[in-house]
Design a protein around this motif. Structure first.
Motif, PDB file in Angstrom:
ATOM      1  N   LEU A   4       0.828  -1.199   0.000  1.00  0.00           N
ATOM      2  CA  LEU A   4       0.000   0.000   0.000  1.00  0.00           C
ATOM      3  C   LEU A   4       0.865   1.253   0.000  1.00  0.00           C
ATOM      4  O   LEU A   4       0.582   2.218  -0.703  1.00  0.00           O
ATOM      5  CB  LEU A   4      -0.928   0.001   1.220  1.00  0.00           C
ATOM      6  CG  LEU A   4      -1.855   1.202   1.376  1.00  0.00           C
ATOM      7  CD1 LEU A   4      -2.847   1.268   0.222  1.00  0.00           C
ATOM      8  CD2 LEU A   4      -2.603   1.126   2.716  1.00  0.00           C
ATOM      9  N   LEU A   5       1.950   1.234   0.804  1.00  0.00           N
ATOM     10  CA  LEU A   5       2.855   2.370   0.919  1.00  0.00           C
ATOM     11  C   LEU A   5       4.302   1.896   0.820  1.00  0.00           C
ATOM     12  O   LEU A   5       4.634   0.783   1.242  1.00  0.00           O
ATOM     13  CB  LEU A   5       2.686   3.075   2.271  1.00  0.00           C
ATOM     14  CG  LEU A   5       1.362   3.773   2.586  1.00  0.00           C
ATOM     15  CD1 LEU A   5       1.384   4.258   4.029  1.00  0.00           C
ATOM     16  CD2 LEU A   5       1.118   4.934   1.640  1.00  0.00           C
ATOM     17  N   PRO A  55       2.153   6.494  -1.623  1.00  0.00           N
ATOM     18  CA  PRO A  55       1.237   5.391  -1.923  1.00  0.00           C
ATOM     19  C   PRO A  55       1.690   4.672  -3.193  1.00  0.00           C
ATOM     20  O   PRO A  55       2.416   5.224  -4.029  1.00  0.00           O
ATOM     21  CB  PRO A  55      -0.114   6.094  -2.142  1.00  0.00           C
ATOM     22  CG  PRO A  55       0.045   7.454  -1.562  1.00  0.00           C
ATOM     23  CD  PRO A  55       1.490   7.799  -1.684  1.00  0.00           C
ATOM     24  N   ARG A  56       1.236   3.438  -3.322  1.00  0.00           N
ATOM     25  CA  ARG A  56       1.564   2.651  -4.511  1.00  0.00           C
ATOM     26  C   ARG A  56       1.152   3.409  -5.770  1.00  0.00           C
ATOM     27  O   ARG A  56       0.019   3.859  -5.904  1.00  0.00           O
ATOM     28  CB  ARG A  56       0.833   1.301  -4.436  1.00  0.00           C
ATOM     29  CG  ARG A  56       1.130   0.351  -5.591  1.00  0.00           C
ATOM     30  CD  ARG A  56       0.636  -1.046  -5.253  1.00  0.00           C
ATOM     31  NE  ARG A  56      -0.765  -1.027  -4.864  1.00  0.00           N
ATOM     32  CZ  ARG A  56      -1.784  -1.234  -5.709  1.00  0.00           C
ATOM     33  NH1 ARG A  56      -1.548  -1.455  -6.988  1.00  0.00           N
ATOM     34  NH2 ARG A  56      -3.033  -1.231  -5.267  1.00  0.00           N
ATOM     35  N   GLY A  57       2.106   3.593  -6.679  1.00  0.00           N
ATOM     36  CA  GLY A  57       1.835   4.269  -7.936  1.00  0.00           C
ATOM     37  C   GLY A  57       2.039   5.764  -7.929  1.00  0.00           C
ATOM     38  O   GLY A  57       1.977   6.405  -8.978  1.00  0.00           O
ATOM     39  N   SER A  58       2.296   6.359  -6.760  1.00  0.00           N
ATOM     40  CA  SER A  58       2.460   7.803  -6.690  1.00  0.00           C
ATOM     41  C   SER A  58       3.899   8.183  -7.021  1.00  0.00           C
ATOM     42  O   SER A  58       4.840   7.585  -6.498  1.00  0.00           O
ATOM     43  CB  SER A  58       2.105   8.321  -5.294  1.00  0.00           C
ATOM     44  OG  SER A  58       2.427   9.690  -5.182  1.00  0.00           O
ATOM     45  N   PRO A  59       4.111   9.218  -7.845  1.00  0.00           N
ATOM     46  CA  PRO A  59       5.475   9.661  -8.158  1.00  0.00           C
ATOM     47  C   PRO A  59       6.035  10.633  -7.125  1.00  0.00           C
ATOM     48  O   PRO A  59       7.203  11.005  -7.195  1.00  0.00           O
ATOM     49  CB  PRO A  59       5.301  10.354  -9.509  1.00  0.00           C
ATOM     50  CG  PRO A  59       3.913  10.915  -9.448  1.00  0.00           C
ATOM     51  CD  PRO A  59       3.091   9.928  -8.643  1.00  0.00           C
ATOM     52  N   ILE A 177       4.269  -5.131   7.612  1.00  0.00           N
ATOM     53  CA  ILE A 177       5.290  -4.361   6.926  1.00  0.00           C
ATOM     54  C   ILE A 177       6.399  -5.306   6.496  1.00  0.00           C
ATOM     55  O   ILE A 177       6.485  -6.444   6.967  1.00  0.00           O
ATOM     56  CB  ILE A 177       5.867  -3.242   7.818  1.00  0.00           C
ATOM     57  CG1 ILE A 177       6.577  -3.837   9.041  1.00  0.00           C
ATOM     58  CG2 ILE A 177       4.775  -2.273   8.251  1.00  0.00           C
ATOM     59  CD1 ILE A 177       7.356  -2.812   9.846  1.00  0.00           C
ATOM     60  N   ASP A 178       7.240  -4.818   5.583  1.00  0.00           N
ATOM     61  CA  ASP A 178       8.344  -5.642   5.103  1.00  0.00           C
ATOM     62  C   ASP A 178       9.572  -4.754   4.917  1.00  0.00           C
ATOM     63  O   ASP A 178       9.450  -3.612   4.447  1.00  0.00           O
ATOM     64  CB  ASP A 178       7.976  -6.314   3.779  1.00  0.00           C
ATOM     65  CG  ASP A 178       9.019  -7.313   3.346  1.00  0.00           C
ATOM     66  OD1 ASP A 178       9.503  -8.087   4.195  1.00  0.00           O
ATOM     67  OD2 ASP A 178       9.376  -7.324   2.150  1.00  0.00           O
ATOM     68  N   GLY A 222       1.552  -2.929   4.064  1.00  0.00           N
ATOM     69  CA  GLY A 222       0.312  -3.398   3.466  1.00  0.00           C
ATOM     70  C   GLY A 222      -0.893  -2.744   4.112  1.00  0.00           C
ATOM     71  O   GLY A 222      -0.780  -1.937   5.042  1.00  0.00           O
ATOM     72  N   ARG A 223      -2.067  -3.109   3.660  1.00  0.00           N
ATOM     73  CA  ARG A 223      -3.289  -2.482   4.160  1.00  0.00           C
ATOM     74  C   ARG A 223      -3.683  -3.074   5.511  1.00  0.00           C
ATOM     75  O   ARG A 223      -3.187  -4.119   5.927  1.00  0.00           O
ATOM     76  CB  ARG A 223      -4.434  -2.662   3.156  1.00  0.00           C
ATOM     77  CG  ARG A 223      -4.915  -4.087   2.979  1.00  0.00           C
ATOM     78  CD  ARG A 223      -6.035  -4.140   1.949  1.00  0.00           C
ATOM     79  NE  ARG A 223      -6.559  -5.491   1.781  1.00  0.00           N
ATOM     80  CZ  ARG A 223      -7.559  -5.990   2.522  1.00  0.00           C
ATOM     81  NH1 ARG A 223      -8.103  -5.236   3.472  1.00  0.00           N
ATOM     82  NH2 ARG A 223      -7.994  -7.209   2.322  1.00  0.00           N
TER      83      ARG A 223
END
Length: 228
Positions: A4-5, A55-59, A177-178, A222-223
């Protein structure tokens, strides 16, 4: 885990105190159990810089300092972190973390100055209708970084890949988290003021603290999931 992040955790201090199990047990929501090492529960104060949070996909990412008070718990045998408070110098970041992760984030005015390897951090909580918290500390690594042994206290205190939260109705949620294993250094820290314990209903521990430092690592989160 679906990401997610993504973010970077940099210039991380881990300061921990052993405390009696009952001190932590009475503060936890029903369902969470105290995780112990050598028969003690642990309270940790952890300041660090959250960098390039996106966030995922944010530049575009955001960066700010965070300061938290935490302990260690298990649920159904799964170890994790339980946060009492997280102060952060970012209005949007606090709002998003409260909404997406139900975490007890609070707005704060924070400044950090680095002089060589030494960091001086100051924080004043500004969140409305929240306990007053002021914090001033300086810290510095004193040795070379190395990974913690799997069975060591350092690994117990830092290698945590899940956090737990509870809502106003006592329902438990978790998120995973990872990140790579921490490289940790011995460190020194001086606390000029630390209101975090009092703000969460604890007396300041009088036990000997354990201190580690890390230059940081990259993290994905993750979410949030509701526990069954």
């Amino acid at each position: 885990m679906r990401r997610l992040l993504s973010m970077e955790w940099r210039n991380v201090l881990f300061a921990h105190w052993p405390v009696p199990v009952e001190t932590v047990a009475q503060s936890l929501p029903e369902g969470l159990s105290v995780d112990t090492f050598d028969g003690s529960a642990w309270l940790g104060v952890v300041p660090f810089r959250m960098a390039d949070i996106r966030p995922r996909g944010s530049p575009i990412g955001r960066s700010f300092y965070e300061l938290n008070l935490r302990t260690y718990v298990t649920l159904d045998g799964q170890p994790g972190v339980y946060f009492y408070n997280l102060d952060a110098d970012d209005r949007l970041g606090v709002a998003v973390a409260r909404r997406l992760f139900r975490l007890p984030y609070y707005r704060a005015r924070m400044t950090a100055h680095r002089h060589g390897s030494r960091t001086r951090l100051q924080s004043v909580r500004t969140h409305p209708d929240a306990p007053d918290v002021r914090f001033r500390a300086s810290f510095e690594p004193t040795g070379l970084p190395e990974p913690a042994r799997d069975d060591s206290l350092a690994a117990f205190l830092t290698e945590r890949y899940r956090f737990y939260v509870a809502d106003d109705r006592g329902r438990i949620y978790f998120a995973d988290i990872d990140h790579p294993p921490w490289d940790l250094q011995p460190a020194t820290v001086t606390f000029d003021r630390n209101d975090l314990f009092a703000a969460s209903g604890f007396d300041a521990p009088d036990s000997e603290r354990v201190v580690h430092f890390s230059p940081g690592l990259d993290v994905t989160a993750g979410r949030l999931h509701r526990h069954r």
